[in-house]
Design a protein around this motif. Sequence first.
Motif, PDB file in Angstrom:
ATOM      1  N   ARG A 102      11.436  -8.577   4.856  1.00  0.00           N
ATOM      2  CA  ARG A 102      12.109  -9.809   4.407  1.00  0.00           C
ATOM      3  C   ARG A 102      11.383 -11.054   4.897  1.00  0.00           C
ATOM      4  O   ARG A 102      11.479 -12.127   4.274  1.00  0.00           O
ATOM      5  N   THR A 103      10.635 -10.941   6.007  1.00  0.00           N
ATOM      6  CA  THR A 103       9.933 -12.094   6.583  1.00  0.00           C
ATOM      7  C   THR A 103       8.522 -12.253   6.038  1.00  0.00           C
ATOM      8  O   THR A 103       7.848 -13.232   6.359  1.00  0.00           O
ATOM      9  N   TRP A 104       8.028 -11.298   5.229  1.00  0.00           N
ATOM     10  CA  TRP A 104       6.675 -11.418   4.690  1.00  0.00           C
ATOM     11  C   TRP A 104       6.601 -12.612   3.744  1.00  0.00           C
ATOM     12  O   TRP A 104       7.502 -12.811   2.915  1.00  0.00           O
ATOM     13  N   PRO A 105       5.544 -13.415   3.818  1.00  0.00           N
ATOM     14  CA  PRO A 105       5.397 -14.544   2.891  1.00  0.00           C
ATOM     15  C   PRO A 105       5.395 -14.070   1.437  1.00  0.00           C
ATOM     16  O   PRO A 105       4.706 -13.105   1.097  1.00  0.00           O
ATOM     17  N   ILE A 195      -1.068   1.766   7.531  1.00  0.00           N
ATOM     18  CA  ILE A 195      -0.523   2.313   8.775  1.00  0.00           C
ATOM     19  C   ILE A 195      -1.075   1.551   9.975  1.00  0.00           C
ATOM     20  O   ILE A 195      -2.000   0.748   9.850  1.00  0.00           O
ATOM     21  N   GLY A 196      -0.514   1.867  11.136  1.00  0.00           N
ATOM     22  CA  GLY A 196      -1.034   1.314  12.385  1.00  0.00           C
ATOM     23  C   GLY A 196      -0.960  -0.190  12.439  1.00  0.00           C
ATOM     24  O   GLY A 196       0.075  -0.794  12.170  1.00  0.00           O
ATOM     25  N   ASP A 197      -2.103  -0.784  12.760  1.00  0.00           N
ATOM     26  CA  ASP A 197      -2.179  -2.240  12.941  1.00  0.00           C
ATOM     27  C   ASP A 197      -2.616  -2.969  11.677  1.00  0.00           C
ATOM     28  O   ASP A 197      -2.994  -4.146  11.736  1.00  0.00           O
ATOM     29  N   ASP A 198      -2.604  -2.282  10.544  1.00  0.00           N
ATOM     30  CA  ASP A 198      -3.002  -2.943   9.297  1.00  0.00           C
ATOM     31  C   ASP A 198      -2.144  -4.175   9.037  1.00  0.00           C
ATOM     32  O   ASP A 198      -0.941  -4.166   9.276  1.00  0.00           O
ATOM     33  N   ASP A 199      -2.787  -5.241   8.527  1.00  0.00           N
ATOM     34  CA  ASP A 199      -2.015  -6.362   7.998  1.00  0.00           C
ATOM     35  C   ASP A 199      -2.203  -6.391   6.497  1.00  0.00           C
ATOM     36  O   ASP A 199      -3.201  -5.898   5.962  1.00  0.00           O
ATOM     37  N   LEU A 200      -1.236  -6.956   5.814  1.00  0.00           N
ATOM     38  CA  LEU A 200      -1.169  -6.854   4.361  1.00  0.00           C
ATOM     39  C   LEU A 200      -2.404  -7.439   3.687  1.00  0.00           C
ATOM     40  O   LEU A 200      -2.970  -6.829   2.774  1.00  0.00           O
ATOM     41  N   LEU A 201      -2.862  -8.606   4.126  1.00  0.00           N
ATOM     42  CA  LEU A 201      -3.981  -9.269   3.460  1.00  0.00           C
ATOM     43  C   LEU A 201      -5.277  -8.479   3.592  1.00  0.00           C
ATOM     44  O   LEU A 201      -5.977  -8.262   2.593  1.00  0.00           O
ATOM     45  N   SER A 202      -5.613  -8.041   4.808  1.00  0.00           N
ATOM     46  CA  SER A 202      -6.866  -7.308   4.983  1.00  0.00           C
ATOM     47  C   SER A 202      -6.832  -5.967   4.257  1.00  0.00           C
ATOM     48  O   SER A 202      -7.833  -5.523   3.690  1.00  0.00           O
ATOM     49  N   LEU A 204      -5.128  -5.327   1.522  1.00  0.00           N
ATOM     50  CA  LEU A 204      -5.252  -5.640   0.095  1.00  0.00           C
ATOM     51  C   LEU A 204      -6.707  -5.909  -0.290  1.00  0.00           C
ATOM     52  O   LEU A 204      -7.185  -5.424  -1.320  1.00  0.00           O
ATOM     53  N   LEU A 205      -7.427  -6.664   0.530  1.00  0.00           N
ATOM     54  CA  LEU A 205      -8.820  -6.983   0.229  1.00  0.00           C
ATOM     55  C   LEU A 205      -9.694  -5.725   0.236  1.00  0.00           C
ATOM     56  O   LEU A 205     -10.563  -5.561  -0.628  1.00  0.00           O
ATOM     57  N   ARG A 206      -9.479  -4.838   1.194  1.00  0.00           N
ATOM     58  CA  ARG A 206     -10.246  -3.587   1.235  1.00  0.00           C
ATOM     59  C   ARG A 206      -9.970  -2.751  -0.009  1.00  0.00           C
ATOM     60  O   ARG A 206     -10.880  -2.183  -0.609  1.00  0.00           O
ATOM     61  N   LEU A 207      -8.709  -2.690  -0.376  1.00  0.00           N
ATOM     62  CA  LEU A 207      -8.313  -1.884  -1.523  1.00  0.00           C
ATOM     63  C   LEU A 207      -8.897  -2.437  -2.812  1.00  0.00           C
ATOM     64  O   LEU A 207      -9.442  -1.692  -3.645  1.00  0.00           O
ATOM     65  N   PHE A 208      -8.829  -3.744  -2.989  1.00  0.00           N
ATOM     66  CA  PHE A 208      -9.287  -4.358  -4.229  1.00  0.00           C
ATOM     67  C   PHE A 208     -10.811  -4.398  -4.337  1.00  0.00           C
ATOM     68  O   PHE A 208     -11.355  -4.530  -5.435  1.00  0.00           O
ATOM     69  N   ALA A 209     -11.510  -4.295  -3.215  1.00  0.00           N
ATOM     70  CA  ALA A 209     -12.973  -4.281  -3.250  1.00  0.00           C
ATOM     71  C   ALA A 209     -13.530  -2.899  -3.565  1.00  0.00           C
ATOM     72  O   ALA A 209     -14.725  -2.749  -3.817  1.00  0.00           O
ATOM     73  N   SER A 210     -12.660  -1.889  -3.586  1.00  0.00           N
ATOM     74  CA  SER A 210     -13.095  -0.508  -3.792  1.00  0.00           C
ATOM     75  C   SER A 210     -12.988  -0.103  -5.260  1.00  0.00           C
ATOM     76  O   SER A 210     -12.407  -0.812  -6.086  1.00  0.00           O
ATOM     77  N   ASP A 211     -13.551   1.073  -5.560  1.00  0.00           N
ATOM     78  CA  ASP A 211     -13.404   1.640  -6.897  1.00  0.00           C
ATOM     79  C   ASP A 211     -11.958   2.084  -7.109  1.00  0.00           C
ATOM     80  O   ASP A 211     -11.194   2.244  -6.147  1.00  0.00           O
ATOM     81  N   CYS A 212     -11.607   2.309  -8.371  1.00  0.00           N
ATOM     82  CA  CYS A 212     -10.255   2.781  -8.680  1.00  0.00           C
ATOM     83  C   CYS A 212     -10.035   4.176  -8.094  1.00  0.00           C
ATOM     84  O   CYS A 212     -10.933   5.024  -8.109  1.00  0.00           O
ATOM     85  N   ALA A 213      -8.853   4.405  -7.578  1.00  0.00           N
ATOM     86  CA  ALA A 213      -8.452   5.714  -7.078  1.00  0.00           C
ATOM     87  C   ALA A 213      -7.344   6.259  -7.982  1.00  0.00           C
ATOM     88  O   ALA A 213      -6.889   5.588  -8.917  1.00  0.00           O
ATOM     89  N   THR A 214      -6.906   7.465  -7.687  1.00  0.00           N
ATOM     90  CA  THR A 214      -5.847   8.114  -8.461  1.00  0.00           C
ATOM     91  C   THR A 214      -4.604   8.255  -7.594  1.00  0.00           C
ATOM     92  O   THR A 214      -4.694   8.613  -6.416  1.00  0.00           O
ATOM     93  N   VAL A 215      -3.457   7.949  -8.170  1.00  0.00           N
ATOM     94  CA  VAL A 215      -2.195   8.202  -7.472  1.00  0.00           C
ATOM     95  C   VAL A 215      -1.404   9.204  -8.305  1.00  0.00           C
ATOM     96  O   VAL A 215      -1.226   9.040  -9.509  1.00  0.00           O
ATOM     97  N   GLN A 216      -0.988  10.270  -7.652  1.00  0.00           N
ATOM     98  CA  GLN A 216      -0.193  11.306  -8.303  1.00  0.00           C
ATOM     99  C   GLN A 216       1.253  11.180  -7.838  1.00  0.00           C
ATOM    100  O   GLN A 216       1.521  11.176  -6.631  1.00  0.00           O
ATOM    101  N   ILE A 217       2.163  11.071  -8.786  1.00  0.00           N
ATOM    102  CA  ILE A 217       3.591  10.994  -8.478  1.00  0.00           C
ATOM    103  C   ILE A 217       4.263  12.201  -9.116  1.00  0.00           C
ATOM    104  O   ILE A 217       4.190  12.397 -10.328  1.00  0.00           O
ATOM    105  N   GLN A 218       4.908  13.018  -8.283  1.00  0.00           N
ATOM    106  CA  GLN A 218       5.631  14.187  -8.766  1.00  0.00           C
ATOM    107  C   GLN A 218       7.135  13.976  -8.594  1.00  0.00           C
ATOM    108  O   GLN A 218       7.607  13.762  -7.476  1.00  0.00           O
ATOM    109  N   LEU A 219       7.838  14.030  -9.696  1.00  0.00           N
ATOM    110  CA  LEU A 219       9.300  13.985  -9.661  1.00  0.00           C
ATOM    111  C   LEU A 219       9.786  15.427  -9.612  1.00  0.00           C
ATOM    112  O   LEU A 219       9.658  16.165 -10.592  1.00  0.00           O
TER     113      LEU A 219
END
Length: 257
Positions: A102-105, A195-202, A204-219
């Motif tokens: 709730r406190t995240w900008p 996880i751990g000491d990750d902050d949202l901005l850093s 996000l930047l690492r993720l967006f600088a990388s190639d596309c990955a796959t996310v599998q969602i099983q219901l």
Amino acid sequence: MKKLRLYLRLARLGAVLLLGMCLASGVALVERLHRGELMALRQRLTCWFMRRLSGALPFRLQLQGELPREPMLWVSNHVSWTDIPLLGQLLPLSFLSKAEVRTWPLAGWLAHKAGTLFLRRGSGDSALLAHQLHRHLSAGRQLLIFPEGTTTDGQQVRTFHGRLLTSAIEAGVPLQPVAIRYLRAGESDQLAPFIGDDDLLSHLLRLFASDCATVQIQLLAPIPSQGMERNALARQAQRAVQVALFGEPQEQERAAA
């Protein structure tokens, strides 16, 4: 080329977040003018927005299983903040989140306007939260929680806590177990976990600088809750997710040998 890709992705994300601000501002205005229940509207608008937000993330989605046609309490393993838009795009639903969000900008304000319920650990308001969850489910609305209580690196499923499942038992609502997994080049994705000491901005930047990955969602198959004890129900849901992600314990032992 990688920098250009990063800038384009960030520009698209910024446009989506601006759209989200407009939607949230509209909801805030309607709240002032209308005193009736707005949760159904919030859920529909949030689902629409989550689809746009998920489209701005560097993931290819693979969905398995059937979307529930009746109200359920969704229970999922938790790897990253990206779980929320990726799951939230599937159906109009609400989330239970830790109070710190709730406190995240911006993100915290958007989550609040989307109808997210916030859990304050150790604050003594568990009875009020239980009442909110029960009322939400009894009204025929979908609700998603992460019963591990924290994120993991995706290599394990932590203990599902049964306390929050009482609302499903009392409302007579089934559980919808969900297994989510991130893959990069066929292997477990090391960038997606938050996880751990990750902050949202850093992150996000690492993720967006990388190639596309796959996310599998099983219901997975729904689990009836009526007549169940909450901890037994939690163990059953945890096992279903564990098996979906990593197979039966015997298969895991053979793979490790």
